[in-house]
Design a protein around this motif. Structure first.
Motif, PDB file in Angstrom:
ATOM      1  N   GLU A   1       0.831  -1.219   0.000  1.00 32.81           N
ATOM      2  CA  GLU A   1       0.000   0.000   0.000  1.00 32.81           C
ATOM      3  C   GLU A   1       0.856   1.256   0.000  1.00 32.81           C
ATOM      4  N   LEU A   2       1.955   1.257   0.754  1.00 38.65           N
ATOM      5  CA  LEU A   2       2.825   2.438   0.779  1.00 38.65           C
ATOM      6  C   LEU A   2       3.473   2.657  -0.581  1.00 38.65           C
ATOM      7  N   ALA A   3       3.889   1.586  -1.236  1.00 36.18           N
ATOM      8  CA  ALA A   3       4.449   1.710  -2.586  1.00 36.18           C
ATOM      9  C   ALA A   3       3.406   2.292  -3.531  1.00 36.18           C
ATOM     10  N   ASN A   4       2.185   1.812  -3.422  1.00 36.85           N
ATOM     11  CA  ASN A   4       1.090   2.306  -4.259  1.00 36.85           C
ATOM     12  C   ASN A   4       0.807   3.782  -3.993  1.00 36.85           C
ATOM     13  N   GLN A   5       0.749   4.163  -2.733  1.00 35.80           N
ATOM     14  CA  GLN A   5       0.418   5.545  -2.369  1.00 35.80           C
ATOM     15  C   GLN A   5       1.526   6.538  -2.733  1.00 35.80           C
ATOM     16  N   THR A   6       2.779   6.103  -2.658  1.00 31.88           N
ATOM     17  CA  THR A   6       3.885   7.030  -2.948  1.00 31.88           C
ATOM     18  C   THR A   6       4.345   6.951  -4.399  1.00 31.88           C
ATOM     19  N   GLY A   7       3.912   5.912  -5.120  1.00 29.74           N
ATOM     20  CA  GLY A   7       4.341   5.749  -6.503  1.00 29.74           C
ATOM     21  C   GLY A   7       5.779   5.294  -6.634  1.00 29.74           C
ATOM     22  N   LYS A   8       6.339   4.768  -5.548  1.00 31.36           N
ATOM     23  CA  LYS A   8       7.722   4.292  -5.572  1.00 31.36           C
ATOM     24  C   LYS A   8       7.723   2.770  -5.633  1.00 31.36           C
ATOM     25  N   PRO A   9       8.772   2.174  -6.198  1.00 33.00           N
ATOM     26  CA  PRO A   9       8.840   0.715  -6.270  1.00 33.00           C
ATOM     27  C   PRO A   9       8.858   0.105  -4.867  1.00 33.00           C
ATOM     28  N   GLU A  10       8.158  -1.006  -4.729  1.00 37.58           N
ATOM     29  CA  GLU A  10       8.120  -1.669  -3.424  1.00 37.58           C
ATOM     30  C   GLU A  10       9.513  -2.121  -2.989  1.00 37.58           C
ATOM     31  N   ALA A  11      10.409  -2.297  -3.937  1.00 40.94           N
ATOM     32  CA  ALA A  11      11.784  -2.699  -3.607  1.00 40.94           C
ATOM     33  C   ALA A  11      12.482  -1.664  -2.721  1.00 40.94           C
ATOM     34  N   TYR A  12      11.971  -0.428  -2.691  1.00 44.75           N
ATOM     35  CA  TYR A  12      12.567   0.630  -1.879  1.00 44.75           C
ATOM     36  C   TYR A  12      11.789   0.908  -0.600  1.00 44.75           C
ATOM     37  N   VAL A  13      10.701   0.202  -0.372  1.00 43.23           N
ATOM     38  CA  VAL A  13       9.835   0.460   0.792  1.00 43.23           C
ATOM     39  C   VAL A  13      10.317  -0.330   2.001  1.00 43.23           C
ATOM     40  N   MET A  14      10.304   0.322   3.161  1.00 43.91           N
ATOM     41  CA  MET A  14      10.645  -0.339   4.421  1.00 43.91           C
ATOM     42  C   MET A  14       9.424  -0.291   5.334  1.00 43.91           C
ATOM     43  N   THR A  15       9.158  -1.400   6.006  1.00 41.97           N
ATOM     44  CA  THR A  15       8.062  -1.456   6.974  1.00 41.97           C
ATOM     45  C   THR A  15       8.629  -1.889   8.313  1.00 41.97           C
ATOM     46  N   LEU A  16       8.028  -1.383   9.378  1.00 43.50           N
ATOM     47  CA  LEU A  16       8.501  -1.703  10.715  1.00 43.50           C
ATOM     48  C   LEU A  16       7.284  -1.886  11.605  1.00 43.50           C
ATOM     49  N   LEU A  17       7.275  -2.931  12.417  1.00 43.03           N
ATOM     50  CA  LEU A  17       6.174  -3.209  13.332  1.00 43.03           C
ATOM     51  C   LEU A  17       6.730  -3.492  14.714  1.00 43.03           C
ATOM     52  N   GLU A  18       6.237  -2.755  15.699  1.00 49.76           N
ATOM     53  CA  GLU A  18       6.603  -2.997  17.092  1.00 49.76           C
ATOM     54  C   GLU A  18       5.325  -3.278  17.866  1.00 49.76           C
TER      55      GLU A  18
END
Length: 89
Positions: A26-43
């Motif tokens: 979803e973040l890749a979709n919303q920012t228009g950036k490749p998912e290969a550059y997206v980082m996710t973090l969950l605590e």
């Protein structure tokens, strides 16, 4: 590099890996950036309150280097992230 950081007071989620994958897409979709550059973090298990209450809650932070697009991207992504957390609790 877009980053979505989700912190929740919930001790555990049913499938944290699936949540992270959903948020990454979803973040890749919303920012228009490749998912290969997206980082996710969950605590999970983060002590926090909201409106003075200790009921389960979450904090969502979205960051990106470079073009961020419209602020709507972050609002939509943040609300989607909170809905996603609720589906995995």
């Amino acid at each position: 590099m877009p980053l979505i950081n989700v912190r929740t007071s919930l001790q555990a989620l049913k499938d944290g890996s699936a949540l992270l994958q959903e948020l990454s897409s979803e973040l890749a979709n919303q920012t228009g950036k490749p998912e290969a550059y997206v980082m996710t973090l969950l605590e999970t298990g983060v002590p926090m309150t909201f409106a003075g209450s200790h009921e389960p809650c979450a904090y969502v932070e979205v960051k990106s280097i470079g073009t961020l697009g419209f602020i709507r991207n972050f609002t939509v992504c943040g609300f989607d992230a909170l809905r996603s957390v609720n589906r995995y609790k």
